[in-house]
Design a protein around this motif. Structure first.
Motif, PDB file in Angstrom:
ATOM      1  N   LYS A 116       0.672  -1.343  -0.069  1.00  0.00           N
ATOM      2  CA  LYS A 116      -0.119   0.053   0.034  1.00  0.00           C
ATOM      3  C   LYS A 116       0.764   1.341  -0.088  1.00  0.00           C
ATOM      4  CE  LYS A 116      -1.930   1.424   3.950  1.00  0.00           C
ATOM      5  NZ  LYS A 116      -2.714   1.272   5.070  1.00  0.00           N
ATOM      6  N   TRP A 117       1.959   1.249   0.867  1.00  0.00           N
ATOM      7  CA  TRP A 117       2.714   2.488   0.961  1.00  0.00           C
ATOM      8  C   TRP A 117       3.591   2.630  -0.191  1.00  0.00           C
ATOM      9  CZ3 TRP A 117       0.329   6.034   3.379  1.00  0.00           C
ATOM     10  CH2 TRP A 117      -0.177   6.190   4.359  1.00  0.00           C
ATOM     11  N   ILE A 118       3.939   1.754  -0.626  1.00  0.00           N
ATOM     12  CA  ILE A 118       4.816   1.873  -1.839  1.00  0.00           C
ATOM     13  C   ILE A 118       3.990   2.416  -2.930  1.00  0.00           C
ATOM     14  CG2 ILE A 118       5.977   0.625  -3.855  1.00  0.00           C
ATOM     15  CD1 ILE A 118       6.993  -1.318  -2.008  1.00  0.00           C
ATOM     16  N   GLY A 119       2.812   1.952  -3.196  1.00  0.00           N
ATOM     17  CA  GLY A 119       1.960   2.525  -4.376  1.00  0.00           C
ATOM     18  C   GLY A 119       1.506   3.855  -3.946  1.00  0.00           C
ATOM     19  N   ILE A 120       1.187   4.442  -2.704  1.00  0.00           N
ATOM     20  CA  ILE A 120       0.921   5.760  -2.361  1.00  0.00           C
ATOM     21  C   ILE A 120       1.997   6.752  -2.655  1.00  0.00           C
ATOM     22  CG2 ILE A 120      -0.114   7.347  -0.414  1.00  0.00           C
ATOM     23  CD1 ILE A 120      -1.546   5.021   0.411  1.00  0.00           C
ATOM     24  N   ALA A 121       3.232   6.208  -2.026  1.00  0.00           N
ATOM     25  CA  ALA A 121       4.195   7.154  -1.806  1.00  0.00           C
ATOM     26  C   ALA A 121       5.056   7.453  -3.035  1.00  0.00           C
ATOM     27  CB  ALA A 121       5.274   6.660  -0.737  1.00  0.00           C
ATOM     28  N   LEU A 122       4.980   6.578  -3.969  1.00  0.00           N
ATOM     29  CA  LEU A 122       5.889   6.464  -5.272  1.00  0.00           C
ATOM     30  C   LEU A 122       5.161   6.716  -6.403  1.00  0.00           C
ATOM     31  CD1 LEU A 122       8.757   3.841  -4.374  1.00  0.00           C
ATOM     32  CD2 LEU A 122       8.480   6.326  -4.101  1.00  0.00           C
ATOM     33  N   PHE A 123       3.670   6.866  -6.214  1.00  0.00           N
ATOM     34  CA  PHE A 123       2.644   6.882  -7.084  1.00  0.00           C
ATOM     35  C   PHE A 123       2.995   7.915  -8.270  1.00  0.00           C
ATOM     36  CE2 PHE A 123      -1.111   9.161  -9.297  1.00  0.00           C
ATOM     37  CZ  PHE A 123      -1.690   8.276  -9.781  1.00  0.00           C
ATOM     38  N   MET A 124       3.513   9.093  -8.220  1.00  0.00           N
ATOM     39  CA  MET A 124       3.599   9.989  -9.229  1.00  0.00           C
ATOM     40  C   MET A 124       4.918   9.629 -10.041  1.00  0.00           C
ATOM     41  SD  MET A 124       1.249  11.927 -10.098  1.00  0.00           S
ATOM     42  CE  MET A 124       2.094  12.823 -11.559  1.00  0.00           C
ATOM     43  N   PRO A 125       6.197   9.270  -9.503  1.00  0.00           N
ATOM     44  CA  PRO A 125       7.334   9.181 -10.149  1.00  0.00           C
ATOM     45  C   PRO A 125       7.273   7.663 -10.848  1.00  0.00           C
ATOM     46  CG  PRO A 125       7.803   8.933  -7.605  1.00  0.00           C
ATOM     47  CD  PRO A 125       6.507   9.589  -7.855  1.00  0.00           C
ATOM     48  N   VAL A 126       6.402   6.769 -10.339  1.00  0.00           N
ATOM     49  CA  VAL A 126       6.468   5.393 -11.035  1.00  0.00           C
ATOM     50  C   VAL A 126       5.634   5.761 -12.284  1.00  0.00           C
ATOM     51  CG1 VAL A 126       5.194   3.181 -10.775  1.00  0.00           C
ATOM     52  CG2 VAL A 126       6.845   3.866  -8.811  1.00  0.00           C
ATOM     53  N   ILE A 127       4.646   6.519 -12.149  1.00  0.00           N
ATOM     54  CA  ILE A 127       3.620   6.711 -13.339  1.00  0.00           C
ATOM     55  C   ILE A 127       4.680   7.323 -14.367  1.00  0.00           C
ATOM     56  CG2 ILE A 127       1.744   7.970 -14.286  1.00  0.00           C
ATOM     57  CD1 ILE A 127       0.974   5.527 -12.467  1.00  0.00           C
ATOM     58  N   ILE A 128       5.359   8.232 -14.069  1.00  0.00           N
ATOM     59  CA  ILE A 128       6.248   9.082 -15.112  1.00  0.00           C
ATOM     60  C   ILE A 128       7.104   8.129 -15.856  1.00  0.00           C
ATOM     61  CG2 ILE A 128       8.153  10.879 -15.282  1.00  0.00           C
ATOM     62  CD1 ILE A 128       6.449  12.579 -13.227  1.00  0.00           C
ATOM     63  N   VAL A 129       7.820   7.275 -14.958  1.00  0.00           N
ATOM     64  CA  VAL A 129       8.977   6.377 -15.230  1.00  0.00           C
ATOM     65  C   VAL A 129       8.394   5.282 -16.405  1.00  0.00           C
ATOM     66  CG1 VAL A 129      10.678   4.558 -14.889  1.00  0.00           C
ATOM     67  CG2 VAL A 129      10.593   6.935 -13.523  1.00  0.00           C
ATOM     68  N   SER A 130       7.026   5.006 -16.041  1.00  0.00           N
ATOM     69  CA  SER A 130       6.435   3.788 -16.637  1.00  0.00           C
ATOM     70  C   SER A 130       5.923   4.407 -17.888  1.00  0.00           C
ATOM     71  CB  SER A 130       5.316   3.414 -15.728  1.00  0.00           C
ATOM     72  OG  SER A 130       5.875   2.529 -14.417  1.00  0.00           O
ATOM     73  N   ILE A 131       5.079   5.245 -17.860  1.00  0.00           N
ATOM     74  CA  ILE A 131       4.642   5.834 -19.251  1.00  0.00           C
ATOM     75  C   ILE A 131       5.717   6.317 -20.065  1.00  0.00           C
ATOM     76  CG2 ILE A 131       3.036   7.705 -20.203  1.00  0.00           C
ATOM     77  CD1 ILE A 131       1.260   7.469 -17.708  1.00  0.00           C
ATOM     78  N   SER A 132       6.606   7.104 -19.543  1.00  0.00           N
ATOM     79  CA  SER A 132       7.940   7.437 -20.651  1.00  0.00           C
ATOM     80  C   SER A 132       8.557   6.416 -21.172  1.00  0.00           C
ATOM     81  CB  SER A 132       8.930   8.435 -20.005  1.00  0.00           C
ATOM     82  OG  SER A 132       9.198   7.763 -18.746  1.00  0.00           O
ATOM     83  N   GLY A 133       8.825   5.165 -20.510  1.00  0.00           N
ATOM     84  CA  GLY A 133       9.258   4.052 -20.900  1.00  0.00           C
ATOM     85  C   GLY A 133       8.382   3.369 -22.040  1.00  0.00           C
ATOM     86  N   SER A 134       7.077   3.219 -21.722  1.00  0.00           N
ATOM     87  CA  SER A 134       6.131   2.794 -22.650  1.00  0.00           C
ATOM     88  C   SER A 134       6.365   3.514 -24.261  1.00  0.00           C
ATOM     89  CB  SER A 134       4.693   2.695 -22.369  1.00  0.00           C
ATOM     90  OG  SER A 134       4.403   1.916 -21.370  1.00  0.00           O
ATOM     91  N   ALA A 135       6.458   4.950 -24.007  1.00  0.00           N
ATOM     92  CA  ALA A 135       6.537   5.508 -25.297  1.00  0.00           C
ATOM     93  C   ALA A 135       7.783   5.156 -25.743  1.00  0.00           C
ATOM     94  CB  ALA A 135       6.406   7.113 -24.777  1.00  0.00           C
ATOM     95  N   LEU A 136       9.018   4.925 -25.112  1.00  0.00           N
ATOM     96  CA  LEU A 136      10.316   4.720 -26.043  1.00  0.00           C
ATOM     97  C   LEU A 136      10.254   3.288 -26.581  1.00  0.00           C
ATOM     98  CD1 LEU A 136      12.606   6.546 -23.145  1.00  0.00           C
ATOM     99  CD2 LEU A 136      11.892   7.280 -25.506  1.00  0.00           C
ATOM    100  N   VAL A 137       9.347   2.568 -26.211  1.00  0.00           N
ATOM    101  CA  VAL A 137       9.172   1.118 -26.986  1.00  0.00           C
ATOM    102  C   VAL A 137       9.213   1.495 -28.547  1.00  0.00           C
ATOM    103  CG1 VAL A 137       7.945  -0.849 -27.458  1.00  0.00           C
ATOM    104  CG2 VAL A 137       8.517  -0.145 -24.888  1.00  0.00           C
ATOM    105  N   TRP A 138       8.309   2.597 -28.944  1.00  0.00           N
ATOM    106  CA  TRP A 138       8.190   2.927 -30.353  1.00  0.00           C
ATOM    107  C   TRP A 138       9.169   4.035 -30.646  1.00  0.00           C
ATOM    108  CZ3 TRP A 138       5.781  -1.328 -31.127  1.00  0.00           C
ATOM    109  CH2 TRP A 138       4.796  -1.865 -30.197  1.00  0.00           C
ATOM    110  N   ASP A 139      10.286   4.205 -30.214  1.00  0.00           N
ATOM    111  CA  ASP A 139      10.978   5.237 -30.633  1.00  0.00           C
ATOM    112  C   ASP A 139      11.398   5.483 -31.894  1.00  0.00           C
ATOM    113  OD1 ASP A 139      12.617   3.333 -30.602  1.00  0.00           O
ATOM    114  OD2 ASP A 139      14.222   4.162 -29.464  1.00  0.00           O
ATOM    115  N   GLU A 140      11.300   4.676 -32.854  1.00  0.00           N
ATOM    116  CA  GLU A 140      11.648   4.872 -34.178  1.00  0.00           C
ATOM    117  C   GLU A 140      10.528   5.413 -34.803  1.00  0.00           C
ATOM    118  OE1 GLU A 140      13.169   1.331 -36.239  1.00  0.00           O
ATOM    119  OE2 GLU A 140      15.168   1.177 -35.002  1.00  0.00           O
ATOM    120  N   TRP A 141       9.222   4.720 -34.340  1.00  0.00           N
ATOM    121  CA  TRP A 141       7.964   5.221 -34.964  1.00  0.00           C
ATOM    122  C   TRP A 141       7.855   6.726 -34.635  1.00  0.00           C
ATOM    123  CZ3 TRP A 141       3.645   7.085 -32.348  1.00  0.00           C
ATOM    124  CH2 TRP A 141       2.351   7.227 -33.308  1.00  0.00           C
TER     125      TRP A 141
END
Length: 371
Positions: free
Chosen positions: A17-42
């Motif tokens: 629970k506290w990992i999810g609450i405390a690290l919510f924003m940085p985890v979201i930022i790192v995860s979504i930016s990583g998803s975008a970079l999967v398609w870096d050539e596109w």
């Protein structure tokens, strides 16, 4: 035994629970930016189409593209290489002068029209949307310690994945009972349980590989990998082209073509580490590389490169980035990067709902005591 199991489950719940609450924003930022970079050539082709497509083929000698690029370069910038791709603009890469404060060397890239050497686009290696995403994903734009911070986020996400799997596991009956949709009241609870289960393995893999990339000096010795030679890597990246050359790109290309027929794919300038031109020629069967002495104009076949030693660190990076792993794997890690947003939002909704429920129970208890 049951009491110990309950206490352990309660502990895992608090950690999760506290990992999810405390690290919510940085985890979201790192995860979504990583998803975008999967398609870096596109993304690069979509954001900068003029850098990837040309209507004509190479029509001028290399010196013409070098001259056009020099006119666009700033003071102190020197050409490093020219690259000629089929159906693509000619790419000129130049080294900017070393910065007094040090740091990662900056390169200037210029895309030239193959027909007339007209400048199509120009950008520094530390500029642009894709570079922004890479820095955001790798360091969160935190100076000095950003890479380590992202590495610890990977450790936290790995722990969250494992504790989440523990909490998903049904306490009664068989494990496959956990696959049913209605594990609790409300959409958020059920969505959290099911999404977390199906994404647990990809999330754990992305978290572990991300932490491995961030802490190679720690993980490497555990599996026998040689420690990363940071000094050698910086030296390779920091090479500077020679201020003056005797031969020129046309002469270097002609010397290489005298050794073997073929059209130039890449021409690299002599540097402070090697006084030789490097010329790559495309031939009927693949390509070949030649070294041309700037002082003598003599060309010799470049010695074959030693095969890169297989390492766990390199495998971890391939798994994390998805490069060369095929479309199915890229889709898996793309979705795996989006899942933390779903889990984070649904987890916080569940937490807020439980707080409201506890508050309501406490209010009713107080009212009953007053009565």
């Amino acid at each position: 035994m049951a009491a110990n199991r309950f206490a352990l489950r309660k502990l895992w719940f608090q950690i999760h629970k506290w990992i999810g609450i405390a690290l919510f924003m940085p985890v979201i930022i790192v995860s979504i930016s990583g998803s975008a970079l999967v398609w870096d050539e596109w993304l690069s082709g979509t954001l900068y189409p003029s850098r990837h497509h040309a209507e004509s083929e190479v029509a001028l000698p290399p010196s013409a593209y070098a001259a056009a690029g020099r006119e666009a370069l700033g003071a102190g910038e020197r050409i490093l290489s020219l690259e000629f791709g089929e159906g693509e603009p000619v790419l000129l890469t130049a080294a900017q002068p070393p910065r007094p404060e040090g740091g990662r060397p900056v390169r200037t890239r210029i895309w030239l029209d193959p027909a007339d050497a007209r400048v199509i686009d120009m950008a520094a290696s530390n500029e642009g949307a894709l570079r922004f995403l890479h820095i955001l994903h790798g360091t969160l734009f935190v100076p000095e310690v950003g890479r380590k911070l992202v590495g610890w986020l990977g450790v936290a996400m790995l722990l969250s994945s494992l504790t989440g799997l523990w909490l998903w596991w049904p306490t009664k009956r068989r494990w496959f009972r956990g696959l049913r949709w209605k594990r609790g009241n409300g959409l958020s609870t059920n969505l959290h349980h099911q999404t977390g289960f199906w994404a647990c393995i990809p999330l754990a893999m992305l978290s572990l590989t991300g932490a491995w990339i961030s802490f190679p000096a720690f993980f490497g010795p555990l599996v026998g990998d040689a420690p990363p030679d940071r000094a050698a890597r910086i030296a390779r990246m920091s090479v500077q082209p020679m201020a003056e050359t005797r031969l020129g790109p046309d002469g270097a290309l002609a010397s290489a073509q005298a050794m073997a027929p073929g059209h130039g794919v890449e021409i690299a300038w002599p540097t402070d580490r090697s006084a030789e031109w490097k010329v790559v020629l495309a031939e009927d069967e693949g390509s070949s590389e030649y070294l041309v002495g700037d002082a003598t104009g003599e060309a010799v076949a470049a010695p074959p490169e030693e095969p890169r030693r297989a390492s766990v660190a390199r495998t971890m990076r391939v798994f994390h980035d998805g490069n060369g792993m095929g479309l199915v794997w890229q889709i898996i890690i793309f979705v795996g990067g989006l899942v933390p947003a779903i889990l984070g939002i649904t987890g916080i909704v569940m937490w807020l709902r439980s707080r409201g429920w506890r508050r309501a129970v406490a209010d009713r208890t107080r009212e009953a005591a007053k009565a």
